[in-house]
Design an enzyme around this catalytic site. Sequence first.
Site, PDB file in Angstrom:
ATOM      1  N   LYS A  31      43.113  45.692  28.906  1.00  0.00           N
ATOM      2  CA  LYS A  31      44.052  44.992  29.801  1.00  0.00           C
ATOM      3  C   LYS A  31      45.466  45.011  29.206  1.00  0.00           C
ATOM      4  CE  LYS A  31      40.369  42.064  31.656  1.00  0.00           C
ATOM      5  NZ  LYS A  31      39.704  40.761  31.709  1.00  0.00           N
ATOM      6  N   GLN A  77      40.553  35.102  28.586  1.00  0.00           N
ATOM      7  CA  GLN A  77      39.303  35.858  28.727  1.00  0.00           C
ATOM      8  C   GLN A  77      38.097  34.922  28.609  1.00  0.00           C
ATOM      9  OE1 GLN A  77      39.120  38.984  29.615  1.00  0.00           O
ATOM     10  NE2 GLN A  77      36.958  39.407  29.290  1.00  0.00           N
ATOM     11  N   ASP A 127      43.846  35.549  37.418  1.00  0.00           N
ATOM     12  CA  ASP A 127      42.387  35.620  37.582  1.00  0.00           C
ATOM     13  C   ASP A 127      41.920  34.954  38.878  1.00  0.00           C
ATOM     14  OD1 ASP A 127      40.813  36.966  35.728  1.00  0.00           O
ATOM     15  OD2 ASP A 127      41.035  35.383  34.223  1.00  0.00           O
TER      16      ASP A 127
HETATM   17  N1  GUN Z   1      35.336  38.065  31.602  1.00  0.00           N
HETATM   18  C1  GUN Z   1      34.767  39.086  32.298  1.00  0.00           C
HETATM   19  N2  GUN Z   1      35.546  39.429  33.337  1.00  0.00           N
HETATM   20  C2  GUN Z   1      36.626  38.628  33.300  1.00  0.00           C
HETATM   21  C3  GUN Z   1      37.782  38.500  34.121  1.00  0.00           C
HETATM   22  O1  GUN Z   1      37.980  39.206  35.120  1.00  0.00           O
HETATM   23  N3  GUN Z   1      38.659  37.534  33.753  1.00  0.00           N
HETATM   24  C4  GUN Z   1      38.448  36.737  32.676  1.00  0.00           C
HETATM   25  N4  GUN Z   1      39.364  35.819  32.411  1.00  0.00           N
HETATM   26  N5  GUN Z   1      37.389  36.817  31.899  1.00  0.00           N
HETATM   27  C5  GUN Z   1      36.484  37.761  32.214  1.00  0.00           C
END
Ligand code: GUN
Length: 272
Positions: free
Chosen positions: A26, A70, A93
């Site tokens: 990311k 995350q 998110d």
């Molecule tokens: N963990 C797995 N996928 C995601 C996501 O799209 N966002 C976040 N914040 N954590 C994750």
Amino acid sequence: MANIAPGLAVVIVGNDPASHAYVSSKSKMAKECGFTSVQHTLPEETTQEELAALVQTLNVDETLHGILVQLPLPKHLNSEPIIQSILPGKDVDGLHVVNAGKLATGDLDGGLVSCTPAGAMIFVKRTHGEDLSGLNAVVIGRSNLFGKPMAQLLLNANATVTIAHSRTKNLAEVCRNADILVAAVGRPEMVKADWVKLGATVIDVGINRIAAPERGEGKTRLVGDVAFDEAAKVAGVITPVPGGVGPMTIAMLMANTVIAAYRKANCPPPKF
Ligand code: GUN
């Protein structure tokens, strides 16, 4: 929007190797896109107060338009108050109740939508068009991050939506009814060919690491929630793992960050 670089902050706490891999993709993609990209890597023993204080700092930083913490967080931390403390306008998110509520009430242009369902929906619309009237969609999984927002997006596009989960009876039979089958359960290759309706669109959101002794001792490989090789013989369209929904999630995270930056500058954001 003159001379504003979108800014994304990604926060990771602890040592989970898979989460570290996702987060670095990311941050790297944000850099490649020319964004201001900051990553905060916090130790496992970070306290709730320390994490909350970091989010407050990121909330008031004018150079940052998106904040992603995350998940999952280490067990001693309570993720919900952290997620809800992110400013809704920076919640790329789509997990803040304001964004989840906008999606649930059909305001798709006013908030931010969770990245993985937003990406999966692009596949769906590319296959079936904008209007899913008359189509049955089954989402396996009911998480806030994926299952619920995915179901809302499908419903908003007029699909007839079933949310199935670990307590659903006759899951295979429910799935066989789906013109659009979306699997997000976290069980390697659980969805078999005979769960899939002939010609269905199958979207595999699972990322599971399994032992791969055929590649050598101690080796592993990634598989989805769908038994790809057999299901591909029945499905009309199917997304692979890796390489399907994963890259789309990252793309939608960039899109959400751009949208957040446009809104902050009082400019109408582009549509993705
Ligand atoms: N963990 C797995 N996928 C995601 C996501 O799209 N966002 C976040 N914040 N954590 C994750």
